[in-house]
Design a protein around this motif. Sequence first.
Motif, PDB file in Angstrom:
ATOM      1  N   ALA A  90       0.841  -1.203   0.000  1.00 41.30           N
ATOM      2  CA  ALA A  90       0.000   0.000   0.000  1.00 41.30           C
ATOM      3  C   ALA A  90       0.872   1.248   0.000  1.00 41.30           C
ATOM      4  N   LEU A  91       1.975   1.169   0.742  1.00 36.68           N
ATOM      5  CA  LEU A  91       2.864   2.331   0.823  1.00 36.68           C
ATOM      6  C   LEU A  91       3.421   2.688  -0.555  1.00 36.68           C
ATOM      7  N   LYS A  92       3.642   1.672  -1.381  1.00 34.92           N
ATOM      8  CA  LYS A  92       4.133   1.929  -2.740  1.00 34.92           C
ATOM      9  C   LYS A  92       2.997   2.423  -3.631  1.00 34.92           C
ATOM     10  N   LEU A  93       1.869   1.681  -3.598  1.00 37.84           N
ATOM     11  CA  LEU A  93       0.775   1.961  -4.539  1.00 37.84           C
ATOM     12  C   LEU A  93      -0.015   3.220  -4.180  1.00 37.84           C
ATOM     13  N   LYS A  94      -0.115   3.505  -2.872  1.00 35.46           N
ATOM     14  CA  LYS A  94      -0.919   4.656  -2.434  1.00 35.46           C
ATOM     15  C   LYS A  94      -0.044   5.706  -1.765  1.00 35.46           C
ATOM     16  N   ARG A  95       1.191   5.773  -2.186  1.00 36.52           N
ATOM     17  CA  ARG A  95       2.159   6.630  -1.530  1.00 36.52           C
ATOM     18  C   ARG A  95       1.676   8.073  -1.370  1.00 36.52           C
ATOM     19  N   LEU A  96       1.126   8.623  -2.438  1.00 39.14           N
ATOM     20  CA  LEU A  96       0.693  10.018  -2.417  1.00 39.14           C
ATOM     21  C   LEU A  96      -0.376  10.265  -1.365  1.00 39.14           C
ATOM     22  N   ALA A  97      -1.263   9.297  -1.181  1.00 36.90           N
ATOM     23  CA  ALA A  97      -2.347   9.454  -0.219  1.00 36.90           C
ATOM     24  C   ALA A  97      -1.874   9.121   1.210  1.00 36.90           C
ATOM     25  N   LEU A  98      -0.998   8.108   1.330  1.00 35.20           N
ATOM     26  CA  LEU A  98      -0.594   7.635   2.660  1.00 35.20           C
ATOM     27  C   LEU A  98       0.454   8.514   3.325  1.00 35.20           C
ATOM     28  N   ARG A  99       1.407   8.992   2.532  1.00 29.73           N
ATOM     29  CA  ARG A  99       2.526   9.775   3.084  1.00 29.73           C
ATOM     30  C   ARG A  99       2.068  10.918   4.004  1.00 29.73           C
ATOM     31  N   PRO A 100       1.117  11.775   3.536  1.00 27.22           N
ATOM     32  CA  PRO A 100       0.696  12.897   4.386  1.00 27.22           C
ATOM     33  C   PRO A 100       0.084  12.423   5.707  1.00 27.22           C
ATOM     34  N   VAL A 101      -0.632  11.310   5.677  1.00 28.51           N
ATOM     35  CA  VAL A 101      -1.252  10.791   6.896  1.00 28.51           C
ATOM     36  C   VAL A 101      -0.171  10.303   7.858  1.00 28.51           C
ATOM     37  N   ILE A 102       0.792   9.558   7.337  1.00 24.57           N
ATOM     38  CA  ILE A 102       1.884   9.048   8.183  1.00 24.57           C
ATOM     39  C   ILE A 102       2.708  10.210   8.739  1.00 24.57           C
ATOM     40  N   GLU A 103       2.970  11.200   7.879  1.00 21.79           N
ATOM     41  CA  GLU A 103       3.760  12.353   8.328  1.00 21.79           C
ATOM     42  C   GLU A 103       3.018  13.166   9.387  1.00 21.79           C
ATOM     43  N   ALA A 104       1.693  13.245   9.249  1.00 22.01           N
ATOM     44  CA  ALA A 104       0.899  13.962  10.258  1.00 22.01           C
ATOM     45  C   ALA A 104       0.984  13.231  11.605  1.00 22.01           C
ATOM     46  N   PHE A 105       0.959  11.897  11.559  1.00 27.52           N
ATOM     47  CA  PHE A 105       1.146  11.095  12.775  1.00 27.52           C
ATOM     48  C   PHE A 105       2.513  11.404  13.385  1.00 27.52           C
ATOM     49  N   GLU A 106       3.547  11.428  12.532  1.00 31.37           N
ATOM     50  CA  GLU A 106       4.910  11.698  13.007  1.00 31.37           C
ATOM     51  C   GLU A 106       4.993  13.058  13.691  1.00 31.37           C
ATOM     52  N   ARG A 107       4.380  14.067  13.072  1.00 31.58           N
ATOM     53  CA  ARG A 107       4.409  15.411  13.645  1.00 31.58           C
ATOM     54  C   ARG A 107       3.647  15.455  14.969  1.00 31.58           C
ATOM     55  N   ALA A 108       2.513  14.757  15.016  1.00 34.09           N
ATOM     56  CA  ALA A 108       1.693  14.755  16.228  1.00 34.09           C
ATOM     57  C   ALA A 108       2.458  14.143  17.399  1.00 34.09           C
ATOM     58  N   ILE A 109       3.317  13.149  17.116  1.00 38.36           N
ATOM     59  CA  ILE A 109       4.118  12.548  18.188  1.00 38.36           C
ATOM     60  C   ILE A 109       5.231  13.492  18.598  1.00 38.36           C
ATOM     61  N   ALA A 110       5.847  14.121  17.595  1.00 39.87           N
ATOM     62  CA  ALA A 110       6.995  14.983  17.870  1.00 39.87           C
ATOM     63  C   ALA A 110       6.601  16.215  18.673  1.00 39.87           C
ATOM     64  N   GLN A 111       5.341  16.688  18.484  1.00 35.50           N
ATOM     65  CA  GLN A 111       4.903  17.897  19.178  1.00 35.50           C
ATOM     66  C   GLN A 111       3.683  17.596  20.025  1.00 35.50           C
ATOM     67  N   PRO A 112       3.871  17.052  21.216  1.00 37.56           N
ATOM     68  CA  PRO A 112       2.738  16.671  22.044  1.00 37.56           C
ATOM     69  C   PRO A 112       1.799  17.848  22.330  1.00 37.56           C
ATOM     70  N   ALA A 113       2.315  19.078  22.327  1.00 45.57           N
ATOM     71  CA  ALA A 113       1.470  20.232  22.641  1.00 45.57           C
ATOM     72  C   ALA A 113       0.431  20.473  21.551  1.00 45.57           C
ATOM     73  N   ALA A 114       0.708  19.972  20.353  1.00 46.21           N
ATOM     74  CA  ALA A 114      -0.179  20.236  19.219  1.00 46.21           C
ATOM     75  C   ALA A 114      -1.403  19.331  19.193  1.00 46.21           C
ATOM     76  N   GLY A 115      -1.921  18.978  20.339  1.00 46.53           N
ATOM     77  CA  GLY A 115      -3.190  18.269  20.343  1.00 46.53           C
ATOM     78  C   GLY A 115      -3.204  16.951  21.074  1.00 46.53           C
ATOM     79  N   VAL A 116      -2.066  16.475  21.542  1.00 45.83           N
ATOM     80  CA  VAL A 116      -2.044  15.226  22.287  1.00 45.83           C
ATOM     81  C   VAL A 116      -1.938  15.544  23.777  1.00 45.83           C
ATOM     82  N   PRO A 117      -2.991  15.274  24.549  1.00 46.82           N
ATOM     83  CA  PRO A 117      -2.912  15.556  25.975  1.00 46.82           C
ATOM     84  C   PRO A 117      -1.828  14.718  26.643  1.00 46.82           C
ATOM     85  N   ALA A 118      -1.181  15.296  27.635  1.00 47.94           N
ATOM     86  CA  ALA A 118      -0.093  14.599  28.319  1.00 47.94           C
ATOM     87  C   ALA A 118      -0.621  13.380  29.045  1.00 47.94           C
TER      88      ALA A 118
END
Length: 227
Positions: A199-227
């Motif tokens: 799926a990562l190969k075939l749907k890369r364009l659609a999946l990448r932004p979702v995975i990257e948003a997950f990555e950002r959400a983890i990296a910046q807990p203040a941006a919406g993830v309660p402690a």
Amino acid sequence: MITLALSKGRIFDDSLPLLRAAGIEVLEDPEKSRKLIIGTTRPDVRVVLVRASDVPTYVQHGGADLGVAGLDVLLEHSAGDSSDSGNAGLYRPLDLQIARCRMSVAVREDFDYASAVQQGSRLRVATKYTHIARQHFASKGVHVDLIKLYGSMELAPLTGLADAIVDLVSTGSTLKANHLVEVEHVMDISARLVVNPAALKLKRLALRPVIEAFERAIAQPAAGVPA
Ligand code: PRT
Ligand code: MG
């Protein structure tokens, strides 16, 4: 269409803030609806609700493009996987740092675990996590007979079924209520994002932004993830 596999309960609940940070709101509450497929505010993203232990299977075989599963579930799944890929066909698990707990060895308050180990006794250990437990005791050189259970592990030492259990602990209140104590830390556990490699190969364009948003959400807990 992107399909995300989640399990009801803590994985679903803890994934919501990460999804929100990725700009995705789920349209239904799985505790109130009987639906197994839930839409989101993104018409191209849907959530499927599966048993926690079935998440890796769905993602591995393409029933879902990505999923969230505990490290405990992933380790047991890949140990039981007969394919030769070794990583169970799951792409690069990302540590989401949610649904955190620890895997521990616990015994009855009145059981002298240290002495039993020192004397080289053969211990009867009840657990749902037989692969993780086997590795743990092998690395410590402790001889064990493993008894596979599917739930309520706490009961095993109380009924004489086992000397010890290997189970997940978060607050410790379940152990305490059953007069059990932790005697060994096996590993820290948290939930991981797993992705189907095809799926990562075939749907890369659609999946990448979702995975990257997950990555950002983890990296910046203040941006919406309660402690
Ligand atoms: O229930 P089902 O058989 O469908 O699957 P499951 O039990 O694997 O699902 P679920 O939703 O209970 O757990 C999903 C994931 O959450 C697990 O795979 C873990 O990675 C993670 N997690 C985090 C936990 C806990 N914390 C946890 N405390 N999973 C289970 N527990 C249980 C534990 O087994 C014990 O019975 O909670 C009890 C201990 O909690 P405390 O707070 O009393 O210590
Ligand atoms: Mg459960």
